[in-house]
Enzyme design. Structure first.
Site, mmCIF file in Angstrom:
data_model
loop_
_atom_site.group_PDB
_atom_site.id
_atom_site.type_symbol
_atom_site.label_atom_id
_atom_site.label_comp_id
_atom_site.label_asym_id
_atom_site.label_seq_id
_atom_site.Cartn_x
_atom_site.Cartn_y
_atom_site.Cartn_z
ATOM 1 N N SER A 139 0.846 -1.201 0.000
ATOM 2 C CA SER A 139 0.000 0.000 0.000
ATOM 3 C C SER A 139 0.871 1.236 0.000
ATOM 4 O O SER A 139 2.028 1.203 0.450
ATOM 5 C CB SER A 139 -0.893 -0.001 1.244
ATOM 6 O OG SER A 139 -1.539 1.242 1.422
ATOM 7 N N TYR A 152 -2.889 -1.222 9.987
ATOM 8 C CA TYR A 152 -2.856 -1.414 8.535
ATOM 9 C C TYR A 152 -1.506 -1.014 7.952
ATOM 10 O O TYR A 152 -0.873 -1.784 7.211
ATOM 11 C CB TYR A 152 -3.975 -0.594 7.883
ATOM 12 C CG TYR A 152 -4.044 -0.705 6.382
ATOM 13 C CD1 TYR A 152 -4.674 -1.802 5.788
ATOM 14 C CD2 TYR A 152 -3.492 0.270 5.559
ATOM 15 C CE1 TYR A 152 -4.746 -1.906 4.400
ATOM 16 C CE2 TYR A 152 -3.563 0.170 4.180
ATOM 17 C CZ TYR A 152 -4.191 -0.923 3.606
ATOM 18 O OH TYR A 152 -4.246 -1.028 2.237
#
Length: 267
Positions: A139, A152
């Site tokens: 990400s 995350y």
């Protein structure tokens, strides 16, 4: 170049979002999809839409034993995979104190630990056959995180480091295995529903079809790294700044407030 035609491509999180779009593109190019997802309904729909071109397995990637068992079943059913796409991921979107222990552990179990179990299962066969490609979906949060993404971002930083180490390991031991790491900004799939960007012409919320197309091309061209949008590459030199200046820059671009209105996918 990594060809897709005639190859077995295992995609985790294949029933929805980017995983579903990647599955469709693999099939369009003549590949065979081994689809893993926890959503049985989505798996059934994918298999029904592409009969004879998909093998669907319901897998809970948060459970190590279940993931390893599914991997062994794929080896029995198909003999191995040629391209492994570790795509599945989850986001809680909560502050560090609002996340409970189980949510934090689940983020790491799915977003990074499952990568270890799948690679350790399928890599030996790739080495034996003399070819393979491992795709790790990380990400942009691994480059420039935001508040409410502690679990995350940490798991995606780990995924980025996982890919980097694999690439170097394969080169060091002359293993004929390709790697690609993918670092997208927020994608309009519902997973990050409610996120915002201050300057959409610089840091746009990405469209899922665009991301899937870029990922397929990156696999075909053996690109080691795919970061989207391209402006995110600029974060690398910015990280050389003192933290106080780096924080001001990311704050100006709205990154630090991007999760303020996050709601996530509503079931």
């Amino acid at each position: 170049m990594s060809k897709i035609a005639g190859q077995c491509v295992l995609i985790t999180g294949a029933g929805n979002g980017i995983g579903r779009l990647l599955s469709e593109r693999v099939i369009e190019r003549g590949g065979y999809v081994i689809a893993w997802d926890i959503d049985q309904t989505a798996l059934d729909k994918l298999a029904a839409d592409y009969p004879g071109q998909v093998s669907a397995y319901r897998v809970d990637l948060s459970q190590k034993t279940a993931t390893q068992t599914a991997g062994q079943q794929v080896l029995l059913d198909h003999g191995g995979v040629d391209i492994l796409v570790n795509n599945a991921g989850i986001v809680q979107g909560k502050s560090i104190l609002d996340c409970d222990d189980e949510e934090i552990e689940r983020s790491f179990a799915i977003n990074i630990l499952a990568h270890f179990w799948t690679v350790r299962t399928f890599l030996p066969g790739m080495i034996e056959r003399g070819h393979g490609h491992i795709v790790t979906v990380s990400s942009a949060a691994a480059i420039s995180p935001a508040p409410r993404l502690a679990d995350y971002a940490a798991s995606k930083w780990a995924a980025f480091g996982f890919d980097e180490s694999l690439r170097l390991e394969f080169k060091r031991y002359n293993l004929p295995i390709q790697t690609t790491v993918v670092c997208p900004f927020y994608i309009n799939t519902g997973m990050f529903e409610g996120v915002k960007t201050r300057f959409s012409f610089i840091l746009p919320i990405l469209e899922a079809d665009h991301v899937a197309d870029k990922m397929i091309k990156a696999i075909e061209k053996n690109r080691a790294r795919l970061i989207m949008p391209p402006t995110m590459y600029g974060m690398y030199p910015l990280r050389l700044l003192p933290p106080v200046l780096f924080d001001k820059v990311t704050g100006f671009f709205g990154v630090s407030k991007s999760m303020d209105d996050f709601t996530g996918r509503v079931s």
